[in-house]
Every structure is written in C-alpha cells, then in structure tokens.
Design a protein around this motif. Structure first.
Motif, PDB file in Angstrom:
ATOM      1  N   PHE A 276       0.852  -1.191   0.000  1.00  0.00           N
ATOM      2  CA  PHE A 276       0.000   0.000   0.000  1.00  0.00           C
ATOM      3  C   PHE A 276       0.888   1.241   0.000  1.00  0.00           C
ATOM      4  O   PHE A 276       1.596   1.502   0.968  1.00  0.00           O
ATOM      5  CB  PHE A 276      -0.934  -0.020   1.215  1.00  0.00           C
ATOM      6  CG  PHE A 276      -1.908  -1.170   1.184  1.00  0.00           C
ATOM      7  CD1 PHE A 276      -3.123  -1.040   0.529  1.00  0.00           C
ATOM      8  CD2 PHE A 276      -1.589  -2.387   1.778  1.00  0.00           C
ATOM      9  CE1 PHE A 276      -4.017  -2.103   0.477  1.00  0.00           C
ATOM     10  CE2 PHE A 276      -2.471  -3.457   1.733  1.00  0.00           C
ATOM     11  CZ  PHE A 276      -3.698  -3.314   1.083  1.00  0.00           C
ATOM     12  N   LEU A 277       0.844   1.978  -1.102  1.00  0.00           N
ATOM     13  CA  LEU A 277       1.738   3.126  -1.289  1.00  0.00           C
ATOM     14  C   LEU A 277       1.176   4.414  -0.699  1.00  0.00           C
ATOM     15  O   LEU A 277       1.914   5.393  -0.556  1.00  0.00           O
ATOM     16  CB  LEU A 277       2.007   3.351  -2.783  1.00  0.00           C
ATOM     17  CG  LEU A 277       2.688   2.216  -3.553  1.00  0.00           C
ATOM     18  CD1 LEU A 277       2.779   2.580  -5.028  1.00  0.00           C
ATOM     19  CD2 LEU A 277       4.064   1.927  -2.980  1.00  0.00           C
ATOM     20  N   GLY A 278      -0.122   4.445  -0.362  1.00  0.00           N
ATOM     21  CA  GLY A 278      -0.747   5.704   0.009  1.00  0.00           C
ATOM     22  C   GLY A 278      -1.007   6.550  -1.224  1.00  0.00           C
ATOM     23  O   GLY A 278      -0.918   6.068  -2.364  1.00  0.00           O
ATOM     24  N   TYR A 279      -1.335   7.812  -1.022  1.00  0.00           N
ATOM     25  CA  TYR A 279      -1.648   8.682  -2.154  1.00  0.00           C
ATOM     26  C   TYR A 279      -0.396   8.939  -2.996  1.00  0.00           C
ATOM     27  O   TYR A 279       0.639   9.348  -2.468  1.00  0.00           O
ATOM     28  CB  TYR A 279      -2.224  10.017  -1.677  1.00  0.00           C
ATOM     29  CG  TYR A 279      -2.772  10.864  -2.805  1.00  0.00           C
ATOM     30  CD1 TYR A 279      -4.057  10.652  -3.299  1.00  0.00           C
ATOM     31  CD2 TYR A 279      -1.996  11.859  -3.396  1.00  0.00           C
ATOM     32  CE1 TYR A 279      -4.560  11.417  -4.331  1.00  0.00           C
ATOM     33  CE2 TYR A 279      -2.491  12.631  -4.435  1.00  0.00           C
ATOM     34  CZ  TYR A 279      -3.775  12.406  -4.897  1.00  0.00           C
ATOM     35  OH  TYR A 279      -4.267  13.167  -5.942  1.00  0.00           O
ATOM     36  N   VAL A 280      -0.503   8.677  -4.286  1.00  0.00           N
ATOM     37  CA  VAL A 280       0.594   8.907  -5.226  1.00  0.00           C
ATOM     38  C   VAL A 280       0.244  10.133  -6.063  1.00  0.00           C
ATOM     39  O   VAL A 280      -0.834  10.197  -6.668  1.00  0.00           O
ATOM     40  CB  VAL A 280       0.813   7.678  -6.133  1.00  0.00           C
ATOM     41  CG1 VAL A 280       1.875   7.966  -7.188  1.00  0.00           C
ATOM     42  CG2 VAL A 280       1.208   6.468  -5.291  1.00  0.00           C
ATOM     43  N   LEU A 281       1.127  11.124  -6.082  1.00  0.00           N
ATOM     44  CA  LEU A 281       0.881  12.334  -6.863  1.00  0.00           C
ATOM     45  C   LEU A 281       0.618  11.978  -8.320  1.00  0.00           C
ATOM     46  O   LEU A 281       1.212  11.048  -8.865  1.00  0.00           O
ATOM     47  CB  LEU A 281       2.088  13.275  -6.774  1.00  0.00           C
ATOM     48  CG  LEU A 281       2.408  13.812  -5.375  1.00  0.00           C
ATOM     49  CD1 LEU A 281       3.662  14.672  -5.424  1.00  0.00           C
ATOM     50  CD2 LEU A 281       1.246  14.603  -4.808  1.00  0.00           C
ATOM     51  N   HIS A 282      -0.270  12.738  -8.967  1.00  0.00           N
ATOM     52  CA  HIS A 282      -0.694  12.387 -10.315  1.00  0.00           C
ATOM     53  C   HIS A 282       0.445  12.372 -11.324  1.00  0.00           C
ATOM     54  O   HIS A 282       0.412  11.606 -12.282  1.00  0.00           O
ATOM     55  CB  HIS A 282      -1.832  13.310 -10.761  1.00  0.00           C
ATOM     56  CG  HIS A 282      -3.178  12.740 -10.449  1.00  0.00           C
ATOM     57  ND1 HIS A 282      -4.265  12.865 -11.260  1.00  0.00           N
ATOM     58  CD2 HIS A 282      -3.595  12.002  -9.395  1.00  0.00           C
ATOM     59  CE1 HIS A 282      -5.296  12.243 -10.727  1.00  0.00           C
ATOM     60  NE2 HIS A 282      -4.920  11.716  -9.596  1.00  0.00           N
ATOM     61  N   HIS A 283       1.440  13.217 -11.116  1.00  0.00           N
ATOM     62  CA  HIS A 283       2.539  13.216 -12.087  1.00  0.00           C
ATOM     63  C   HIS A 283       3.420  11.969 -11.929  1.00  0.00           C
ATOM     64  O   HIS A 283       4.234  11.674 -12.792  1.00  0.00           O
ATOM     65  CB  HIS A 283       3.359  14.508 -11.991  1.00  0.00           C
ATOM     66  CG  HIS A 283       4.322  14.562 -10.854  1.00  0.00           C
ATOM     67  ND1 HIS A 283       3.918  14.636  -9.541  1.00  0.00           N
ATOM     68  CD2 HIS A 283       5.681  14.560 -10.818  1.00  0.00           C
ATOM     69  CE1 HIS A 283       4.975  14.679  -8.764  1.00  0.00           C
ATOM     70  NE2 HIS A 283       6.064  14.629  -9.502  1.00  0.00           N
ATOM     71  N   GLU A 284       3.217  11.214 -10.848  1.00  0.00           N
ATOM     72  CA  GLU A 284       3.915   9.940 -10.660  1.00  0.00           C
ATOM     73  C   GLU A 284       3.006   8.746 -10.938  1.00  0.00           C
ATOM     74  O   GLU A 284       3.471   7.662 -11.293  1.00  0.00           O
ATOM     75  CB  GLU A 284       4.454   9.845  -9.229  1.00  0.00           C
ATOM     76  CG  GLU A 284       5.498  10.897  -8.887  1.00  0.00           C
ATOM     77  CD  GLU A 284       5.878  10.871  -7.405  1.00  0.00           C
ATOM     78  OE1 GLU A 284       5.140  10.240  -6.616  1.00  0.00           O
ATOM     79  OE2 GLU A 284       6.889  11.475  -7.040  1.00  0.00           O
ATOM     80  N   LEU A 285       1.708   8.959 -10.762  1.00  0.00           N
ATOM     81  CA  LEU A 285       0.749   7.859 -10.921  1.00  0.00           C
ATOM     82  C   LEU A 285       0.681   7.352 -12.357  1.00  0.00           C
ATOM     83  O   LEU A 285       0.536   6.154 -12.598  1.00  0.00           O
ATOM     84  CB  LEU A 285      -0.638   8.309 -10.455  1.00  0.00           C
ATOM     85  CG  LEU A 285      -1.762   7.270 -10.520  1.00  0.00           C
ATOM     86  CD1 LEU A 285      -1.430   6.051  -9.661  1.00  0.00           C
ATOM     87  CD2 LEU A 285      -3.092   7.894 -10.088  1.00  0.00           C
TER      88      LEU A 285
END
Length: 403
Positions: A276-285
């Motif tokens: 579980f990575l938690g919230y991943v910023l959209h530019h990384e997702l």
C-alpha cells in the motif's frame, strides 16, 4: 458596458482546503483545469485555513486570481492556464458549530456577493449552497451532483433560468435528482474524464517502478489506484493476492488511517505480496499505471455499485494497460468495448484471480500500451467534457474566452 466587460471569470468553487487525496477533489480540480485549457478565464476557488488565512493582505483583498501553486500542480496534474484563489478562513471559522462561523456560510454570504461576484460570469460547483447563492445574486450556474441524496431541491432555484444545467455521472443519480425536483430537461448524465498526462508514454519511469516494486520471486505487477474502502473491493483484492503468491499487488491511494488499516490487515493475514503506497501524486501515478502488467478494478455489489463514478477507469484506459474490471451497474456500458481485457462478477476473489491469470496469459505487457484502450478513451478527455457542459449554457452567459 464597462461593468459587463468586468464579468469574465468562470468560477469553480470547492468548499474545502486543497490539496487532499479525495476522488471528488481530483474530479473538481481537473474539471476546472480543462475549462482553462479550452481558453476560458477560469478560476479555481477553494478554502485556506491556518496561518496563511490571517495574512492582512489576503483578508483585505481576498479575491486575487493567481498562478496555481506548484503543490497543487503536482498533486492533481494541473496546467499553467488555470488560476486559483484560496479564500482565507481564519479562526474561529469551522471551529465552532454555528452558521455564523461556518465556512459554507462565509463563502456564500460574504465572499461571493462582496468579492467574487463583480468579475464572475459563470459559477460551477458541487456545493449546492454556493450554487444557490450565485443564482440569488443573479449569476448563472452549473451544478455537479455525484451521489444519491433524499433531500428535495428548492423549486425556486431549480426552476430559475439562471440554473443552466445540472451534471451527474450515472443514470441512477439522474433519476434520483429528477425525483427530488430537478427538472428533467436540466439534468444530464456525463462521464468524468482522463488527464492528458496518463496518455504520454513514460517507459523509463515505468521501468523504475517495476525495478522498485518487483522482486526475484515475483515477475508480474498488478496495480489498483483509488480509494481504500471495503466497498471498493480492497478486501477482495487482498484475498486475490493470497491466491496468487507469484504476483506483486500494489495499491495507490487512500488516506493515512486507511493505509494503516489495510497494512495491519495484510500483516494479520500474513499476505506478503501486496503493498500500500498511500496517495501517489498524479505526475507519478501515470508511470505507475504504465508499469503494471494489469490494472485491477475490483468492486463489491450493493448500493455504491450503482453510482460509483468510474473516475480511475479513464486514467486506466489512457495508460494502455490491460484492465480486469468487475461487472457493476456503473461500468456495464463499457462491457461491449475491447478496451477492458476481462470482466468478472463482484464479491468473488476466486473469479477475480481466475480473470487475472487469464489476462496474464492473453495480454503480455506492451511498453507502448494497447492501442484499443488508448484510442477508445480519447473521447473522454476532460476538455471534451467541459466543452459539452458549456454547450448547454446560453451563449451570452458563457465566460470570456481569453485564447
């Protein structure tokens, strides 16, 4: 005539602080971003609390559109045309239960009529109180509504010609809105969109994700991106991971308490192959989705399955990665497309595992992505969605085009 010229902005109002890892905030920020990309003078308005909210300059002139902060740009993958205004909400606002100290009231009764109204041409919000306030102040408005509610709409508002259109994402909510008093000809069902970044190929970053997440004993990567809640099928996915020890499962998203809960649950169940990575910023997702062998879209049956918005599904499509999806009412219209590799019934970890195994055999990973899903999703860009919504707005009431 000069006063009319001042009214140029397309205001998107969010009655919360930003950034936060919530799907509805991803939706709202990207909707505003798309309108700006179309060339409209678009301003994203949200709440600001804490120390910044007590700066004298912010309080004296609270409505000053400015460049979008880097933090928001990275968090939601926004572009440079969008302007923002964080409305200061100093203490004691929202610290005491009273309508006079409620941020909703402050935004609608103070900031809107005295500071936002003079330059506003059109309002767009999921906040019904703000939409009502706009209409009562003579400003045309668009209302977004994405969840079931039993509360009837005020007839003097929904029948007012300034309410241009109401938008929802699934037919079941549209029907509920009509039952609650929204005129049938004023509510449309329109899907969410995908962010353009998810279509840009990022092979190097995808390779970095695979190197980071895969171990020698696991050569396949299955990724889930979205909220970490039971009805979303996360518990089912954990049971699937138990059945497929040679596959690495990764979940991107969720609030810290939810991440902690599921990390503890997998520890108790002794599941070694789900992270579980938690919230991943959209530019990384975007690169994470491209790194996967399969993207998982599990979901449980029940009421939520009738209205859950397939927000992440469009980002999934844009990545070109094979998708295994659950047969739930809000997704079923996509069943006849070739963009989804396999379907299975909800609530069934055994069937979901079988689908994953089948797709791993029939759809080997392609660095360039599968063209079926990439071509299919182009119709669902946020910009196309914004243009469609504005087509329902009277031409004279549309905001200023600046490009």
């Amino acid at each position: 005539m000069k006063n009319l010229d001042l009214k140029k902005h397309y205001i998107f109002f969010i009655g919360e602080e930003l950034p936060q890892p919530e799907a509805h905030l991803v939706q709202s920020t990207n909707a505003a971003n798309a309108a700006a990309n179309l060339g409209y003078s678009t301003v994203l308005v949200y709440l600001q609390k804490g120390l910044k909210a007590i700066k004298p300059a912010n309080l004296a002139r609270p409505f000053q559109p400015r460049e979008t902060p880097t933090e928001l740009v990275k968090y939601y993958n926004l572009h440079d045309k969008l302007k923002v205004v964080p409305l200061p909400m100093p203490w004691p606002i929202d610290n005491f239960r009273s309508k006079f100290t409620d941020s909703n009231t402050i935004a609608s009764k103070y900031y809107l009529p005295f500071h936002i109204l003079p330059t506003t041409k059109l309002v767009h919000s999921r906040n019904w109180n703000f939409v009502k306030a706009a209409i009562k102040n003579g400003v045309p408005a668009i209302y977004e509504h994405h969840h079931h509610e039993d509360k009837p709409f005020e007839l003097e508002i929904v029948n007012n010609p300034l309410l241009q259109i109401a938008v929802t994402v699934v037919d079941s909510i549209r029907e509920t809105m009509i039952a609650n008093g929204m005129p049938e000809d004023k509510v449309i069902r329109l899907h969410n969109g995908f962010n353009r970044l998810f279509m840009q190929r990022q092979p190097e970053k995808a390779a970095e994700w695979r190197q980071k997440l895969l171990s020698n004993e696991r050569s396949y990567l299955v990724v889930y991106a979205g909220a970490l809640q039971q009805f979303k099928g996360i518990d089912v996915l954990i049971d699937v991971a138990i059945k497929m020890p040679n596959v690495q499962f990764v979940c991107a998203g969720g609030k810290p308490p939810e991440v902690e809960h599921y990390q503890q649950l997998t520890k108790e169940k002794q599941v070694q192959n789900i992270t579980f990575l938690g919230y991943v910023l959209h530019h990384e997702l975007a690169s994470l989705l491209q790194a996967a062998d399969i993207l998982a879209h599990p979901h449980c049956s029940g009421k939520a399955a009738t209205f859950t918005s397939p927000l992440k599904l469009f980002d999934y499509f844009a990545s070109g990665t094979p998708i295994v999806a659950t047969e739930i009412p809000s997704l079923i219209e996509f069943k006849d497309t070739r963009a989804i590799a396999a379907w299975c019934e909800p609530d069934n970890s055994h069937k979901f595992a079988e689908c994953l195994k089948q797709v791993l055999e029939t759809h080997p990973r392609k660095i360039e992505g599968y063209s079926d899903s990439i071509e299919f999703v182009k119709q669902f860009s946020w910009e196309n969605r914004a243009a469609k919504i504005l087509s329902y707005v009277e031409e004279s009431l549309r905001p200023l085009l600046i490009t």
